[in-house]
Design a protein around this motif. Structure first.
Motif, PDB file in Angstrom:
ATOM      1  N   THR A 119       0.834  -1.210   0.000  1.00 49.99           N
ATOM      2  CA  THR A 119       0.000   0.000   0.000  1.00 49.99           C
ATOM      3  C   THR A 119       0.866   1.256   0.000  1.00 49.99           C
ATOM      4  O   THR A 119       0.593   2.213  -0.738  1.00 49.99           O
ATOM      5  CB  THR A 119      -0.922   0.000   1.231  1.00 49.99           C
TER       6      THR A 119
ATOM      7  N   GLU B  70      -3.622   6.083   0.626  1.00 46.38           N
ATOM      8  CA  GLU B  70      -4.318   4.961   1.243  1.00 46.38           C
ATOM      9  C   GLU B  70      -3.504   4.432   2.422  1.00 46.38           C
ATOM     10  O   GLU B  70      -2.283   4.552   2.446  1.00 46.38           O
ATOM     11  CB  GLU B  70      -4.525   3.828   0.228  1.00 46.38           C
TER      12      GLU B  70
ATOM     13  N   THR C 249      -7.949   1.866   3.314  1.00 46.21           N
ATOM     14  CA  THR C 249      -8.804   3.044   3.361  1.00 46.21           C
ATOM     15  C   THR C 249      -8.162   4.218   2.630  1.00 46.21           C
ATOM     16  O   THR C 249      -6.992   4.523   2.854  1.00 46.21           O
ATOM     17  CB  THR C 249      -9.087   3.444   4.821  1.00 46.21           C
ATOM     18  N   SER C 250      -8.941   4.868   1.771  1.00 51.03           N
ATOM     19  CA  SER C 250      -8.486   6.073   1.077  1.00 51.03           C
ATOM     20  C   SER C 250      -8.862   7.306   1.893  1.00 51.03           C
ATOM     21  O   SER C 250      -9.943   7.354   2.495  1.00 51.03           O
ATOM     22  CB  SER C 250      -9.120   6.166  -0.315  1.00 51.03           C
TER      23      SER C 250
END
Length: 270
Positions: free
Chosen positions: A21, A37, A77-78
């Motif tokens: 990520t 993210e 999660t963005s």
């Protein structure tokens, strides 16, 4: 010992996801409108080694004994914080200030959303069409393509902060084209499904798109012509997160080594 190996292995897999990520964030540090993210984690099942019991004297033992079985990734999660607006001077570049998204129509006929405002005018069947760099038409507040006559010089098209299009005539006067770039918001933008080409698709988690032009309950976004929104990735923060993830991966690998050493010692017992 086997439980130790699988628990540590789950930690290594989870930290590999964190590194993946972070690497994606760093790779997109110069991607227009990109939102950084973070990988989120949660614990796996617990095994109960001993329940609440009483001692030989009848005294209650207040707690039992449980051991965890590791960790796994729960979500990526963005974070839709505002990126820096960078001036380009190109009349078909547009930046969004606020929570809005541009809407575009892809080849599959579906509507997608983006914060990437690198647009261009391309030749269409009914005139010049405002489209993305991939050729996807940008939609107006009614969900239709934004088209201007082929006789117009596209460089004379101006857009105000509300997204309304105007054309500057040869005598210096301006004419309203009666078209407005659509801006759409979501109750939960983190629930949008990420596609390629900086596009997002609606999901049940994100909720339906909210048209800013028809909904008075949302704060209107502003559009800036000649600007682009940079990604909100902070390289220093990502490098710190990368070091933390690497160290966590290293600690889990040492736990695997420790379990292996203990199993070896047990095998060597005579």
């Amino acid at each position: 010992m086997v439980r130790t190996l699988w628990t540590a292995a789950s930690g290594m897999i989870a930290q590999q996801t964190a590194v993946d990520t972070i690497a994606n964030n760093l790779a997109n540090v110069n991607t227009t409108g990109y939102k950084n993210e973070t990988a989120e984690f949660k614990s796996l099942l617990y095994q109960t080694l001993q329940t609440k019991t009483t001692s030989k004297n009848g005294e209650n033992k207040p707690i039992g004994a449980q051991v965890g079985l590791g960790v796994r990734n729960s979500s990526i999660t963005s974070h839709y914080t505002q990126g820096t607006l960078t001036e380009t001077g190109i009349y078909t570049n547009f930046a969004v200030s606020g929570n809005g998204f541009f809407a575009v129509k892809a080849e599959d006929g579906k509507t997608y959303y983006t914060r990437n405002g690198v647009f261009q005018f391309t030749a269409g069947t009914n005139g010049l069409v405002l489209a993305t760099s991939e050729g996807y038409p940008v939609l107006d507040t009614s969900g239709n393509q934004i088209t201007i006559p082929t006789t117009y010089n596209s460089s004379n098209v101006t857009v105000n902060s509300s997204g309304q299009l105007y054309y500057t005539n040869a005598d210096g006067t301006t004419t309203a084209l009666g078209k407005t770039i659509g801006m759409y918001q979501f109750n939960n933008p983190a629930g949008l499904l990420k596609q390629s080409d900086s596009l997002y698709a609606v999901s049940d988690a994100s909720g339906a798109a909210i048209n800013e032009s028809t909904n008075t309950a949302v704060t209107k976004s502003k559009i800036y012509q000649g600007y682009l929104e940079a990604s909100n990735v902070q390289v220093a923060d990502e490098m710190v997160n990368l070091i933390v993830a690497q160290r966590a991966y290293e600690m889990n690998s040492k736990a695997v080594q420790a379990a292996d050493d203990m199993m070896q010692q047990a095998n060597n017992l005579r």
